[in-house]
Scaffold this active site. Sequence first.
Site, short mmCIF file in Angstrom:
data_model
loop_
_atom_site.label_atom_id
_atom_site.label_comp_id
_atom_site.label_asym_id
_atom_site.label_seq_id
_atom_site.Cartn_x
_atom_site.Cartn_y
_atom_site.Cartn_z
N SER A 267 0.84 -1.20 0.00
CA SER A 267 0.00 0.00 0.00
C SER A 267 0.87 1.25 0.00
O SER A 267 2.08 1.18 0.16
CB SER A 267 -0.91 0.00 1.23
OG SER A 267 -0.15 0.40 2.36
N LYS A 268 0.20 2.37 -0.14
CA LYS A 268 0.88 3.67 -0.20
C LYS A 268 1.81 3.88 1.00
O LYS A 268 2.80 4.59 0.91
CB LYS A 268 -0.18 4.79 -0.20
CG LYS A 268 -0.61 5.17 -1.60
CD LYS A 268 0.28 6.27 -2.15
CE LYS A 268 -0.11 6.65 -3.57
NZ LYS A 268 1.01 7.23 -4.31
#
Length: 500
Positions: A267-268
């Site tokens: 994820s980010k």
Amino acid sequence: MTQQMSRPVRVRFAPSPTGELHIGGLRTALINYLLAAKEGGVFLVRIEDTDRTRFVEGAMERQLYDLQWGGVAVAEGMLRNDSGAFVQTGDYGPYIQSKRLSIYQQHIQTLLDNGSAYHCFCTADRLSAMRAAQIARKEAPKYDRTCCALSAQDVAQKIAAGDPYVIRLKVPDGTTTFHDIVFGSVRVDNATIDDQILIKSDGFPTYHFAVVVDDYLMKISHVIRATEWLASTPKHVILYHALGWADAMPQFCHVAPILNKDKKKLSKREGGVSVKDFRDQGYPAAALVNFIILLGWNPKTTQEIFTMEELITQFDLAKLNRAGGIFDMDRLNWISRAHIKGMSIDTLYREGLPFLKKQEFFAHATADRTTEDYVKRVLTVEQDRLETYQQIGVYNQFFFTDDITVDKEMLRWKTNTDAQTCEALQRAYDVLSVLSEENWTRDGLEQILMEAAGERRGDFLWPLRTALTGEKKSPSPFDCAWVLGKDVTLQRLQRAQACF
Ligand code: GLU
């Protein structure tokens, strides 16, 4: 199987223009590309934009740019002419699904005619009530085939009346089997498969239908894509059979995802997920490519640094991993450093300059510190330690500004006295002031300064290095003097002497 093996390799990357290209997407593209390049096959790109609700303007162009940046050369499908317009390649093109609606209409008719598909007029309300009841009965939600029982006449009447409808696949009884190159033999009881919507009420095909029609028409030999599609593949296999294309079925190959350290989807939070994120951070394309391919493919040798050419030669689908690759930033940095270290200074300059230009310290530097020659000297000295282009100059800003701070304590080596420190600075000044411009080279400086240092290196080299940099950590005094040039070196030595 043998017939499939001898098919010319034609592979595709089929992104949906719903956002930036994820590094997992680049890796899928890369695996396809490497196979095509190795086998002398064709790598094509097809834009899967049939989900209009998720369409993002400009995403297609940006994803194609990212692929090109990553060195993945498109041979067919989405090629542009000199003025940037997409042109026809292969039998037809460009391969944009939203522009191929009549083709899907034609093939859905085959399925309606042979009884493999049917119209469904169920409303969203009815479907959600049905689903809720199934869940309450602890059944897996699945379309209950109400509309499958409609007569041809009923269907014609409803269509004439303008009732909205979708077209569904009629999943046959029995089992579906196929072989996956990574996951081996897969066998599914058809009773567990939902009657998949093939054409939506807006007339657009779903992914599942368009992917089969296009892979067939584009003569795809290997479908290589993310594991998230493994569970959908039985539907696709059923469609190949229903359309009479079983003999032309491609080989399937599902590649494991890229995971974070907790083995969850990346994820980010891990710093970046899109190709653009890594490009913006100044990772060379070759380093990112090298890093991501090793997250899914094990060369089974000790080699860790690969050029694209080496990847092409050594690539083998049989060495794809089943388990998801764990994203490790330290490893990316290590690989990136190795790639930067292996570059010519010209390449490093060309690639790195745009990043350097964005740095405030560079924008404020005087003109003599921004010339090609000067920047290349900085790069020569920094090259072996850089992990990204964004780091250029950052840890050695004294190369770009005279605004450095030195004081007695910094200049002092260990417990040396003021007099000893002054003497060292004076000696450095004397030695360097008589060195000709022509001997002002990295080697020349190292030689003369090492000679002058004699046995007690720290006593001599520490005050010199700190005088030139104002930092406790920096490249060697020879390298710093070489980059700064004779005038600035002597000026900084004088400034340091003035501290006493
Ligand atoms: N459009 C799908 C995606 O973006 C491609 C799946 C496939 O390659 O079949 O994931």
